[in-house]
Design a protein around this motif. Sequence first.
Motif, mmCIF file in Angstrom:
data_model
loop_
_atom_site.group_PDB
_atom_site.id
_atom_site.type_symbol
_atom_site.label_atom_id
_atom_site.label_comp_id
_atom_site.label_asym_id
_atom_site.label_seq_id
_atom_site.Cartn_x
_atom_site.Cartn_y
_atom_site.Cartn_z
ATOM 1 N N ASP A 180 75.077 -36.417 -11.434
ATOM 2 C CA ASP A 180 74.247 -36.200 -10.328
ATOM 3 C C ASP A 180 75.085 -35.576 -9.099
ATOM 4 O OD1 ASP A 180 72.026 -36.834 -11.839
ATOM 5 O OD2 ASP A 180 71.561 -38.851 -10.745
ATOM 6 N N THR A 181 76.133 -36.305 -8.742
ATOM 7 C CA THR A 181 76.876 -35.926 -7.713
ATOM 8 C C THR A 181 77.508 -34.685 -7.719
ATOM 9 O OG1 THR A 181 77.139 -38.221 -6.946
ATOM 10 C CG2 THR A 181 79.030 -36.575 -6.078
ATOM 11 N N LEU A 182 77.715 -34.332 -8.879
ATOM 12 C CA LEU A 182 78.473 -32.984 -9.280
ATOM 13 C C LEU A 182 77.490 -31.827 -9.850
ATOM 14 C CD1 LEU A 182 81.510 -34.302 -11.300
ATOM 15 C CD2 LEU A 182 81.425 -33.541 -8.855
ATOM 16 N N GLU A 183 76.037 -32.439 -10.009
ATOM 17 C CA GLU A 183 75.036 -31.468 -10.480
ATOM 18 C C GLU A 183 75.123 -30.087 -9.459
ATOM 19 O OE1 GLU A 183 70.260 -31.329 -11.367
ATOM 20 O OE2 GLU A 183 71.249 -32.877 -10.368
ATOM 21 N N GLY A 184 75.111 -29.013 -10.018
ATOM 22 C CA GLY A 184 75.017 -27.765 -9.417
ATOM 23 C C GLY A 184 76.516 -27.146 -8.932
ATOM 24 N N VAL A 185 77.572 -28.067 -9.206
ATOM 25 C CA VAL A 185 78.628 -27.347 -8.992
ATOM 26 C C VAL A 185 79.371 -26.452 -10.075
ATOM 27 C CG1 VAL A 185 81.148 -28.115 -8.395
ATOM 28 C CG2 VAL A 185 79.194 -29.432 -7.588
ATOM 29 N N THR A 186 78.975 -25.404 -10.178
ATOM 30 C CA THR A 186 79.607 -24.481 -10.978
ATOM 31 C C THR A 186 81.013 -23.751 -10.638
ATOM 32 O OG1 THR A 186 78.301 -22.610 -10.024
ATOM 33 C CG2 THR A 186 77.127 -23.707 -11.675
ATOM 34 N N GLY A 187 81.348 -23.792 -9.333
ATOM 35 C CA GLY A 187 82.716 -23.296 -8.908
ATOM 36 C C GLY A 187 83.199 -24.145 -7.716
ATOM 37 N N ILE A 188 84.314 -23.691 -7.347
ATOM 38 C CA ILE A 188 84.856 -24.425 -6.262
ATOM 39 C C ILE A 188 84.720 -23.405 -4.972
ATOM 40 C CG2 ILE A 188 86.845 -25.354 -5.085
ATOM 41 C CD1 ILE A 188 85.523 -27.077 -7.434
ATOM 42 N N MET A 189 84.187 -23.769 -4.036
ATOM 43 C CA MET A 189 83.961 -23.096 -2.814
ATOM 44 C C MET A 189 83.635 -23.873 -1.546
ATOM 45 S SD MET A 189 80.144 -21.611 -3.838
ATOM 46 C CE MET A 189 80.644 -21.355 -5.548
ATOM 47 N N PRO A 190 84.255 -23.556 -0.429
ATOM 48 C CA PRO A 190 84.169 -24.466 0.781
ATOM 49 C C PRO A 190 82.664 -24.900 1.165
ATOM 50 C CG PRO A 190 85.745 -22.840 1.176
ATOM 51 C CD PRO A 190 85.440 -22.511 -0.184
ATOM 52 N N GLU A 191 81.871 -23.697 0.771
ATOM 53 C CA GLU A 191 80.306 -23.845 1.036
ATOM 54 C C GLU A 191 79.673 -25.095 0.593
ATOM 55 O OE1 GLU A 191 81.999 -20.145 2.406
ATOM 56 O OE2 GLU A 191 81.973 -21.122 0.494
ATOM 57 N N LEU A 192 80.394 -25.667 -0.406
ATOM 58 C CA LEU A 192 79.900 -26.874 -1.050
ATOM 59 C C LEU A 192 79.631 -27.776 0.014
ATOM 60 C CD1 LEU A 192 81.982 -27.141 -4.428
ATOM 61 C CD2 LEU A 192 79.386 -26.744 -4.254
ATOM 62 N N PHE A 193 80.418 -27.711 1.066
ATOM 63 C CA PHE A 193 80.447 -28.770 2.204
ATOM 64 C C PHE A 193 79.624 -28.341 3.427
ATOM 65 C CE2 PHE A 193 83.754 -29.455 -0.547
ATOM 66 C CZ PHE A 193 83.815 -30.884 -0.909
ATOM 67 N N GLY A 194 78.953 -27.242 3.211
ATOM 68 C CA GLY A 194 78.111 -26.906 4.348
ATOM 69 C C GLY A 194 78.482 -25.498 4.920
ATOM 70 N N ASP A 195 77.434 -24.765 5.769
ATOM 71 C CA ASP A 195 77.725 -23.417 6.122
ATOM 72 C C ASP A 195 78.757 -23.694 7.323
ATOM 73 O OD1 ASP A 195 75.599 -22.347 4.749
ATOM 74 O OD2 ASP A 195 73.991 -22.711 6.494
ATOM 75 N N GLY A 196 79.656 -22.538 7.059
ATOM 76 C CA GLY A 196 80.860 -22.600 8.206
ATOM 77 C C GLY A 196 81.839 -23.246 7.499
ATOM 78 N N ALA A 197 82.134 -24.001 6.205
ATOM 79 C CA ALA A 197 83.211 -24.673 5.637
ATOM 80 C C ALA A 197 84.290 -23.880 5.472
ATOM 81 C CB ALA A 197 82.872 -25.506 4.608
ATOM 82 N N PHE A 198 84.225 -22.478 5.097
ATOM 83 C CA PHE A 198 85.354 -21.689 4.854
ATOM 84 C C PHE A 198 86.189 -21.588 6.112
ATOM 85 C CE2 PHE A 198 87.061 -17.480 4.596
ATOM 86 C CZ PHE A 198 87.911 -17.492 3.698
ATOM 87 N N ASN A 199 85.447 -21.147 7.186
ATOM 88 C CA ASN A 199 86.236 -20.956 8.475
ATOM 89 C C ASN A 199 86.986 -22.096 8.742
ATOM 90 O OD1 ASN A 199 85.535 -18.175 8.583
ATOM 91 N ND2 ASN A 199 83.658 -18.454 9.933
ATOM 92 N N VAL A 200 86.241 -23.228 8.666
ATOM 93 C CA VAL A 200 86.906 -24.466 9.140
ATOM 94 C C VAL A 200 87.904 -24.871 8.252
ATOM 95 C CG1 VAL A 200 86.627 -27.037 9.272
ATOM 96 C CG2 VAL A 200 84.586 -25.330 10.267
ATOM 97 N N PHE A 201 88.030 -24.512 7.174
ATOM 98 C CA PHE A 201 89.111 -25.089 6.045
ATOM 99 C C PHE A 201 90.303 -24.139 6.292
ATOM 100 C CE2 PHE A 201 86.443 -27.252 2.601
ATOM 101 C CZ PHE A 201 86.048 -28.125 3.604
#
Length: 605
Positions: free
Chosen positions: A264-285
């Motif tokens: 369940d925790t991994l459900e919907g994870v089809t690829g690795i992307m910062p946006e898994l952690f919320g909007d704006g995560a890419f810029n923060v990372f």
Amino acid sequence: MCGIVAAVAQINVTPILLEGLKRLEYRGYDSCGVALHIDGKLQRSRSTSRVADLEIQVEKASLSGFTGIAHTRWATHGAPATHNAHPHFSRDRIALVHNGIIENHDELRAELQAAGYHFESQTDTEVIAHLVDHMYSGDLFATVQQAVKRLTGAYAIAVFCVDEPHRVVAARQGSPLIVGVGKGQNFVASDAMALAGTTDQIIYLEEGDVVDLQLQRVWIVDAAGKAVEREVKTVLAYSSAVELGPYQHYMQKEIFEQPRAIADTLEGVTGIMPELFGDGAFNVFKQIDSVLILACGTSYYAGLTAKYWIESVAKIPVNVEIASEYRYRDSVPNPNSLVVTITQSGETADTLAALKHARSLGMLHTLTICNVATSAMVRECALAYITRAGVEVGVASTKAFTTQLAALFLLTLALAQSKGRLSEEEETAHLKAMRHLPAALQSVLALEPHIVAWAEAFARKENALFLGRGIHYPIALEGALKLKEITYIHAEAYAAGELKHGPLALVTEEMPVVTVAPNDTLIEKLKSNMQEVRARGGQLYVFADADSHIKSSDGVHVIRLPENYGLLSPILHVVPLQLLAYHTALARGTDVDKPRNLAKSVTVE
């Protein structure tokens, strides 16, 4: 830790209050009680046993009413005793329950004693009840707003007055409290679980809020006394999730739910992307150059595991801090650090305070790994990953821990990708391994009969050592913690290389030494450490991989996990340690789900 349920209704609220307390038992408690407004009088029943015992007392006394409050107490000020149990009364006019700690209770107690109040308990809570009574002016809502201004510390309170039927006033500062909205009935509780099956319309109170509950209205003012509207959310509190089903204990059930929880925790994870952690995560990372992890207890060990992962895969330096220590020492803040909090409940007081401290030092990039989407921690952090472990009732965390690890491994990969350190081939391989985790966990759970045999031997011991190396050292720490929590056997964990630097002095034939031994680059070093134990007569209990070439012999007991799982091995190796603790506790006859002195959600410092 501690639980509150309160209700105002046009029907008898006693069953609602008692059922709410049952649903809050998972938080941990050592006494409980209920108070009701009955025929113009305050009446109560209190117990230092379980809620089931309180229910029997209430039935014998035929307590019923339309307004009431109830509480499960985890002792802080004053021993677990009936006279210290909540609810507390003041002059048979005010009834009050409280979660949290009032730091200026001694000062207020002296003031109230001088005013003629007699104290029957050692609690800080009775101080609040007498303070409200002392300041009462005929309007309970106005009185509570004034009274809480005198309090220093953390609190969630619910109070009613014999002179004002069908009214409960509640307030929170530093301890969680929610409002349940119904038709002709309204409620407050420590969390939505208490009201599962009664209402799914929930308001999350903010810091400093005071709420007036009446039959047909809910009125809220903020810390400044200004009327505010708080959003009403539909919250499914998973009432079915707290059913025990075919299992003997919730901890056993939750150990066996881990394959589903990971899936369940991994459900919907089809690829690795910062946006898994919320909007704006890419810029923060992209901006951050280090990671600061803040957590307590089991979550702290998850953070230690993540340190190995992040530094190895993403090549980003990581500091892991015990949340309760971090805010009380001088540290060197880095505004380019990603502050990661890890918490099952999202209400852990020390972790919330540590987060606020980090922000006060200028570290504004915040992310939480949390199991409760509506919690204070999720609201406080800019980014979040919500694990989907479901409700965890057992005090000793199991599925919450492994889902935290799964989320932290995702974070590792997302950070590595954002820094250009994760190739497509590596991403594909890691995702394939993560998708296989539920099946791999099922294979590990099948080892339970072998672990039961070990537990019989462990049940006769009073001390144990746990050893691990590298990424499995935090797993050894977690295994020792589980054994301590529910069996009351003294257990310590060490990085195996440290054995000769002190702990080896403890090793005798009476000392079981549990070793986490995956077939990784440190296996030969670990075998040398194991020989040191055997040379002193220590009994080795080894959780090895199938290809680690560690054989059973005199004094060496080996259980083999089905496969080597590389970087994700900690998620698999912790499961047999959970089972070992569970079955040892079973053999010793301890209260597995409610171990002594411990609480599930630590909402006070």
